[in-house]
Design a protein around this motif. Structure first.
Motif, PDB file in Angstrom:
ATOM      1  N   PRO A 510     -42.643 -20.639  36.559  1.00 48.33           N
ATOM      2  CA  PRO A 510     -41.610 -19.829  36.431  1.00 48.33           C
ATOM      3  C   PRO A 510     -40.564 -20.067  37.722  1.00 48.33           C
ATOM      4  N   TRP A 511     -41.013 -20.317  38.744  1.00 51.32           N
ATOM      5  CA  TRP A 511     -39.961 -20.565  39.900  1.00 51.32           C
ATOM      6  C   TRP A 511     -40.864 -21.288  41.056  1.00 51.32           C
ATOM      7  N   PHE A 512     -40.431 -22.572  41.409  1.00 53.34           N
ATOM      8  CA  PHE A 512     -41.138 -23.325  42.284  1.00 53.34           C
ATOM      9  C   PHE A 512     -40.552 -24.242  42.893  1.00 53.34           C
ATOM     10  N   LEU A 513     -40.092 -23.864  44.184  1.00 52.24           N
ATOM     11  CA  LEU A 513     -39.215 -24.678  44.870  1.00 52.24           C
ATOM     12  C   LEU A 513     -39.314 -24.746  46.254  1.00 52.24           C
ATOM     13  N   GLY A 514     -39.065 -26.011  46.865  1.00 54.14           N
ATOM     14  CA  GLY A 514     -39.225 -26.205  48.328  1.00 54.14           C
ATOM     15  C   GLY A 514     -38.213 -26.917  48.620  1.00 54.14           C
ATOM     16  N   CYS A 515     -37.562 -26.548  49.932  1.00 56.29           N
ATOM     17  CA  CYS A 515     -36.662 -27.191  50.758  1.00 56.29           C
ATOM     18  C   CYS A 515     -36.874 -27.647  51.918  1.00 56.29           C
ATOM     19  N   GLN A 516     -36.166 -28.684  52.443  1.00 58.19           N
ATOM     20  CA  GLN A 516     -36.425 -29.381  53.584  1.00 58.19           C
ATOM     21  C   GLN A 516     -35.699 -28.625  54.733  1.00 58.19           C
ATOM     22  N   PHE A 517     -34.561 -28.089  54.414  1.00 60.76           N
ATOM     23  CA  PHE A 517     -33.753 -27.200  55.482  1.00 60.76           C
ATOM     24  C   PHE A 517     -34.047 -26.092  55.453  1.00 60.76           C
ATOM     25  N   HIS A 518     -33.280 -24.992  56.403  1.00 62.46           N
ATOM     26  CA  HIS A 518     -33.524 -23.519  56.521  1.00 62.46           C
ATOM     27  C   HIS A 518     -32.523 -22.883  55.943  1.00 62.46           C
ATOM     28  N   PRO A 519     -32.771 -22.519  54.554  1.00 60.23           N
ATOM     29  CA  PRO A 519     -31.580 -21.869  54.218  1.00 60.23           C
ATOM     30  C   PRO A 519     -31.546 -20.326  54.719  1.00 60.23           C
ATOM     31  N   GLU A 520     -32.349 -19.759  55.258  1.00 62.62           N
ATOM     32  CA  GLU A 520     -32.312 -18.414  55.814  1.00 62.62           C
ATOM     33  C   GLU A 520     -31.293 -18.211  56.918  1.00 62.62           C
ATOM     34  N   PHE A 521     -30.699 -19.364  57.559  1.00 64.13           N
ATOM     35  CA  PHE A 521     -29.832 -19.539  58.641  1.00 64.13           C
ATOM     36  C   PHE A 521     -28.371 -19.354  58.106  1.00 64.13           C
ATOM     37  N   LYS A 522     -28.293 -19.221  56.913  1.00 67.54           N
ATOM     38  CA  LYS A 522     -26.793 -19.097  56.182  1.00 67.54           C
ATOM     39  C   LYS A 522     -26.867 -17.898  55.053  1.00 67.54           C
ATOM     40  N   SER A 523     -27.476 -16.926  55.293  1.00 69.66           N
ATOM     41  CA  SER A 523     -27.492 -15.873  54.338  1.00 69.66           C
ATOM     42  C   SER A 523     -27.085 -14.565  55.311  1.00 69.66           C
ATOM     43  N   ASN A 524     -26.378 -13.858  54.563  1.00 74.93           N
ATOM     44  CA  ASN A 524     -25.964 -12.216  55.309  1.00 74.93           C
ATOM     45  C   ASN A 524     -26.019 -11.460  54.308  1.00 74.93           C
ATOM     46  N   PRO A 525     -25.815 -10.007  54.664  1.00 72.66           N
ATOM     47  CA  PRO A 525     -26.077  -8.844  53.827  1.00 72.66           C
ATOM     48  C   PRO A 525     -24.774  -9.008  52.739  1.00 72.66           C
ATOM     49  N   MET A 526     -23.754  -9.639  52.910  1.00 73.63           N
ATOM     50  CA  MET A 526     -22.603  -9.736  51.749  1.00 73.63           C
ATOM     51  C   MET A 526     -22.704 -10.624  51.214  1.00 73.63           C
ATOM     52  N   HIS A 527     -23.447 -11.835  51.527  1.00 72.37           N
ATOM     53  CA  HIS A 527     -23.634 -12.850  50.528  1.00 72.37           C
ATOM     54  C   HIS A 527     -25.108 -13.570  50.826  1.00 72.37           C
ATOM     55  N   ALA A 528     -26.016 -12.884  49.882  1.00 68.19           N
ATOM     56  CA  ALA A 528     -27.441 -13.347  50.071  1.00 68.19           C
ATOM     57  C   ALA A 528     -27.290 -14.846  49.716  1.00 68.19           C
ATOM     58  N   HIS A 529     -28.217 -15.790  50.337  1.00 71.23           N
ATOM     59  CA  HIS A 529     -28.397 -17.047  50.024  1.00 71.23           C
ATOM     60  C   HIS A 529     -28.807 -17.537  48.813  1.00 71.23           C
ATOM     61  N   PRO A 530     -28.161 -18.392  47.998  1.00 71.16           N
ATOM     62  CA  PRO A 530     -28.295 -18.568  46.644  1.00 71.16           C
ATOM     63  C   PRO A 530     -30.043 -18.883  46.355  1.00 71.16           C
ATOM     64  N   LEU A 531     -30.611 -19.555  47.253  1.00 74.01           N
ATOM     65  CA  LEU A 531     -32.284 -19.636  47.108  1.00 74.01           C
ATOM     66  C   LEU A 531     -33.079 -18.456  46.841  1.00 74.01           C
ATOM     67  N   PHE A 532     -32.751 -17.785  48.154  1.00 74.20           N
ATOM     68  CA  PHE A 532     -33.273 -16.671  48.153  1.00 74.20           C
ATOM     69  C   PHE A 532     -33.039 -15.476  47.163  1.00 74.20           C
ATOM     70  N   ARG A 533     -31.826 -15.594  46.606  1.00 69.92           N
ATOM     71  CA  ARG A 533     -31.340 -14.598  45.532  1.00 69.92           C
ATOM     72  C   ARG A 533     -32.040 -14.969  44.505  1.00 69.92           C
ATOM     73  N   GLU A 534     -32.271 -16.214  44.002  1.00 75.67           N
ATOM     74  CA  GLU A 534     -32.996 -16.591  42.547  1.00 75.67           C
ATOM     75  C   GLU A 534     -34.553 -16.398  43.047  1.00 75.67           C
ATOM     76  N   PHE A 535     -35.205 -16.713  44.237  1.00 74.59           N
ATOM     77  CA  PHE A 535     -36.495 -16.510  44.353  1.00 74.59           C
ATOM     78  C   PHE A 535     -36.800 -15.049  44.302  1.00 74.59           C
ATOM     79  N   VAL A 536     -36.111 -14.087  44.791  1.00 83.31           N
ATOM     80  CA  VAL A 536     -36.450 -12.626  44.551  1.00 83.31           C
ATOM     81  C   VAL A 536     -36.244 -12.177  43.031  1.00 83.31           C
TER      82      VAL A 536
END
Length: 546
Positions: A510-536
């Protein structure tokens, strides 16, 4: 207009929320159309928090330019929706290192090097360096609590700056505590009085006092604080506890804090455009259905260790109109016998980054359970590496597959240490894929990634070129790429030279993804990070596990 400087100090005790207060004030001033920047000054002797235990300091935040900084810079970026960097965080260690380097080089011409003026001059130079691009306002947060010995040079430096920059260009804001004593049914102002007295004893008179409290301060309490602390009656504000940290800017606005700052610093009289913040508060109060997600790591006893992860999931919930309910699971305690119980009732599993072998086997068990039971999975940095190890062991049959970080003599180093590469920001993108026998350099900051079409990653980003932030030493060993691909693993993101794997995913899941980088450092309440958005989003569409 000359840059105006706002200095934010804290008293009584730590963890009152100076970083959130500074970020919220910055957000309000930016909403007025002003150009704003923020800086954190930390009194500890470490040059940066990169080597500090997350249990002591919390998360290490990484900027585009590779700075390892205090987690408050995450708040700054999220609230101002603009990047920070090396100049936005200075520590005592960094200041003293610079002073000692100059002394050894002979810059002081044989003079006696002292805290005043040499250290304080270095601090002042650091403060002024943050406002070199025409900023209207620079907000400077002083870490620690007034009265701490190690913070004195910083307080002395900001005391001096008022005389150098002019009273009309400097404002002191002091955040303090007004405790509510339930047994007596009273708010107590004495801690605030003593905190302001301590600040005045070193020559700084607060202009504005922010009072952290469980309840609203009435006008009598505010007047009492103003009288005993020698500030204007309309310069005492309640910093009341709120349900979500993203309610703070609107709470401050309703108190009139930004208006008072504008008057005192003679800033342009503009009404702030707070539509974005109003929308965020509206969505926070109307979150929609719950989605249960686990963060499986080894620093779960201190939630600050995963601050940006937590906030990124909140942002994704806001964008998906879901209330994200987080369960922190200690990977140390996961065994083959209890993994199902540990993950029962969850709709998504996130395995974050980290260093060292402790808790790794628990993470690998978690990933296998999520993969085999079709639970949406998101692996970040070490989480991605553990996903590769799990797949190599349980799908390829390489039972001893591991990372060289955990087993230097593993016969199947699917994760390994590579030789040094140069920083692309210096226009010398020369990476090497060969195995390194020793050493190796941590990959820090933003690096490019090319995304493969028709993948989950491309579906999320909607572009084939991205820049993401890294903080790690070990990489995926591409000698195992063809075997993993033959068994269903997709390498959906790689470095431009195809030397480094950045994103892995599975098709039949259904959704299985891993990334070597840290996407959490580029998310904010106005613009959720694309990977977090799709995971949720994917997690909200699944049934509960267990």
């Amino acid at each position: 207009m000359k840059t105006k400087f706002i200095f934010v100090t804290g008293g009584v005790l730590s963890s009152l929320g100076k970083g959130l207060a500074a970020a919220s004030i910055g957000a309000l001033l930016k909403a007025r159309g002003l150009k704003v920047t923020i800086q954190k000054l930390d009194p500890y002797i470490n040059v940066d928090p990169g080597t500090m235990n997350p249990f002591q300091h919390g998360e290490v935040y990484v900027t585009d330019d590779g700075a390892e900084t205090d987690l408050d810079l995450g708040h700054y970026e999220r609230y101002l929706d603009q990047p920070m960097g090396q100049i936005n965080n200075f520590t005592s260690g960094r200041i003293y290192h610079s002073v000692i380097t100059k002394e050894r080089r002979g810059d002081y011409l044989g003079g006696t090097v002292q805290v005043i003026p040499h250290v304080t001059d270095e601090i002042k130079d650091a403060i002024k360096s943050v406002a070199q691009n025409g900023e209207d306002v620079a907000i400077i947060e002083i870490g620690g609590t007034v009265g701490d010995i190690e913070g004195l040079p910083f307080l002395e430096a900001i005391r001096q700056l008022r005389g150098e920059l002019g009273k009309e260009n400097v404002l002191y804001i002091h955040l303090t505590l007004v405790p509510y004593i339930k047994a007596a049914g009273e708010l107590k102002t004495k801690p605030t009085q003593h905190s302001v007295k301590e600040l005045r004893s070193i020559g700084i008179q607060a202009d504005i006092i922010l009072c952290r409290s469980e309840v609203d301060l009435d006008q009598d309490i505010k007047s009492k604080i103003a009288l005993f602390c020698n500030v204007d009656r309309d310069a005492v504000f309640t910093a009341k506890d709120v349900k979500s940290i993203y309610e703070v800017p609107m709470a401050f606005y309703e108190e009139g804090i930004d208006q008072k700052i504008a008057i005192m610093l003679k800033l342009p009289a503009k009404n702030p455009n707070l539509q974005k913040w109003e929308d965020i508060v509206l969505r926070l109060h109307n979150p929609g259905p719950k989605v249960n997600i686990a963060i499986v790591g080894k620093y779960v006893d201190l939630k600050e260790s995963y601050k940006s992860l937590h906030e990124s999931l909140v942002h994704a919930g806001l964008e998906n109109q879901r209330e994200v309910v987080l369960r922190y699971v200690n990977s140390d305690g996961i065994t083959p016998e209890n993994v199902a119980d540990q993950l029962a009732g969850l709709q998504g599993v996130l395995v974050p980054g980290g260093f060292g072998s402790r808790g790794v086997e628990g993470k690998i068990l978690t990933i296998r359970y999520a993969r085999e039971n079709k639970i949406p999975f998101f692996g970040i940095c070490l989480g991605m590496q553990c996903a590769v190890i799990e797949y190599a062991r349980n799908v390829l049959g390489l039972d001893l597959a591991n990372s060289q970080e955990f087993d230097p003599v593993t016969p199947h180093p699917v994760i390994y240490l590579i030789k040094e590469w140069f920083d692309f920001r210096n226009n010398v993108l020369q990476k090497r894929c060969e195995k390194s026998e020793k050493g190796g350099t941590m990959r820090l900051g933003a690096y490019p990634c090319v995304i493969k079409p028709d993948t989950r990653a491309f579906e999320a980003y909607q572009t084939d070129h991205i820049m993401e932030r890294h903080r790690h030493r070990y990489e995926f060993n591409k000698e195992y790429a063809s075997r993993l691909e033959e068994h269903g693993m997709v390498f959906s993101g790689q470095s431009p030279d195809e030397c480094l794997v950045e994103i892995i995913e599975l098709k039949d899941h259904p959704w299985f993804l891993g990334c070597q980088f840290h996407p959490e450092f580029k998310s904010n309440p106005m613009h959720a990070h694309p990977l977090f958005r799709e995971f949720v989003r994917a997690s909200s569409l699944t049934g509960k596990a267990g």
